[in-house]
Design an enzyme around this catalytic site. Structure first.
Site, PDB file in Angstrom:
ATOM      1  N   TYR A  98     -91.656 -22.442 -59.607  1.00  0.00           N
ATOM      2  CA  TYR A  98     -91.824 -23.000 -60.950  1.00  0.00           C
ATOM      3  C   TYR A  98     -90.791 -24.114 -61.103  1.00  0.00           C
ATOM      4  O   TYR A  98     -89.591 -23.849 -61.166  1.00  0.00           O
ATOM      5  CB  TYR A  98     -91.618 -21.904 -61.989  1.00  0.00           C
ATOM      6  CG  TYR A  98     -91.921 -22.260 -63.428  1.00  0.00           C
ATOM      7  CD1 TYR A  98     -92.213 -23.560 -63.835  1.00  0.00           C
ATOM      8  CD2 TYR A  98     -91.914 -21.265 -64.413  1.00  0.00           C
ATOM      9  CE1 TYR A  98     -92.486 -23.867 -65.149  1.00  0.00           C
ATOM     10  CE2 TYR A  98     -92.185 -21.561 -65.744  1.00  0.00           C
ATOM     11  CZ  TYR A  98     -92.456 -22.861 -66.108  1.00  0.00           C
ATOM     12  OH  TYR A  98     -92.719 -23.163 -67.421  1.00  0.00           O
ATOM     13  N   LYS A 134     -95.984 -24.039 -59.824  1.00  0.00           N
ATOM     14  CA  LYS A 134     -96.319 -24.522 -61.153  1.00  0.00           C
ATOM     15  C   LYS A 134     -95.335 -25.645 -61.453  1.00  0.00           C
ATOM     16  O   LYS A 134     -94.120 -25.425 -61.515  1.00  0.00           O
ATOM     17  CB  LYS A 134     -96.206 -23.405 -62.190  1.00  0.00           C
ATOM     18  CG  LYS A 134     -96.746 -23.795 -63.575  1.00  0.00           C
ATOM     19  CD  LYS A 134     -95.658 -24.163 -64.524  1.00  0.00           C
ATOM     20  CE  LYS A 134     -96.221 -24.423 -65.919  1.00  0.00           C
ATOM     21  NZ  LYS A 134     -95.200 -24.655 -66.949  1.00  0.00           N
TER      22      LYS A 134
END
Length: 298
Positions: free
Chosen positions: A129, A157
């Site tokens: 992330y 992400k």
């Protein structure tokens, strides 16, 4: 389309279970096919451990296998993130999502060790992330490419600018999931073939996201651009308001009939005047055109 869910709380800041159920069902009703639970929008770091555990358990229950469920686990150190993985991997989830550790600055070598160690111990697929705006640490392209070689690191992400993750897409292609959070560029990215998107704003207007998917599938690029204009205007409204972002989100979700407070203390709630001003904004009225605005409160 993956919605980063908010976390509805009671006045005592425990999990508001009816609010979570309403939030998830509202998304599913509009074709959302993935959830990030306890991500940045869900404010995992502000929750007690018991609320965090219950949030994951109840999300799995309310989702009932209908959509992919990813869970935020990223904390300030290896052992803290490890313990969060241990909490959530007992549930039927599809993966864990780990921020770069924050509070202290770490080198790229530190991050490689951190993520490889997490990937080895996690029984669930691990996703990187990248959110340097919040963590203060950037996952560099070379770091991501090295980590992508691990069989249990399934994707990233990316909430940073799209140009920073484009080299990963170009190098790896479909072998490694790149899920972007670019709500201001969705029309351009969808038209160019980028198909995995995640953001918290989807929770406020899932019907708009549903229409964007339909416009993409039918190649109605004019319709897609028009929806994008509204979505970008909503983003500007949220970030330029003098009221706290998560308190504004709370008011809009409450208007959708989703109870609970999505802005834990020390974030203040909107005043009555701010709520009235928000409700009277033309864009907010457009969201609720043809709908019944709920009087439910946090």
């Amino acid at each position: 389309m993956i919605t980063a869910l908010g976390t509805p709380l009671t006045p005592e800041e425990e999990l508001h279970i009816p609010g979570l159920e309403a939030h998830i069902h509202d998304q599913l009703a509009h074709g959302i096919n993935g959830f990030l639970v306890a991500g940045t929008m869900g404010l995992m770091q502000l929750l007690t451990e018991s609320t965090y555990r219950q949030l994951v358990e109840q999300s799995v229950q309310f989702n009932a296998g209908k959509a992919e469920i990813l869970v935020g686990v990223g904390d300030t150190s290896f052992v803290r993130t490890r313990d969060r993985i241990r909490i959530v991997e007992q549930f039927d989830i599809d993966g864990v999502v780990a921020l770069a550790p924050f509070f202290i600055k770490y080198s790229q070598e530190d991050l490689v060790d951190y993520y490889l160690s997490l990937a080895e111990l996690s029984s669930k697929p691990l996703y990187l992330y990248d959110l340097p705006q919040t963590t203060g640490t950037k996952l560099e392209v070379e770091t991501v490419l090295k980590l992508a070689e691990h069989p249990n690191i399934h994707g990233i992400k990316c909430s940073d600018h799209f140009v920073t993750i484009r080299p990963v897409l170009d190098t790896i292609g479909d072998e490694f999931r790149v899920i972007v959070a670019q709500p201001n560029l969705m029309d351009v990215l969808l038209r160019s073939g980028v198909r995995e998107h995640l953001d918290g704003i989807y929770g406020l207007v899932p019907e708009w996201i549903e229409k964007m998917v339909a416009a993409t599938e039918s190649e109605d690029w004019n319709e897609l651009a028009l929806i994008q204009q509204d979505l970008s205007e909503l983003l500007r409204l949220l970030v330029t308001s003098s009221a706290p972002l998560f308190s504004t989100v709370t008011t809009i979700l409450n208007m959708r009939g989703i109870p609970g407070n999505f802005a834990p203390r020390p974030m203040r709630p909107l005043t009555a005047a701010e709520q009235t001003q928000l409700a009277e904004h033309p864009l907010i009225q457009k969201i609720f055109t043809g709908k019944t605005v709920s009087s439910v409160e946090a």
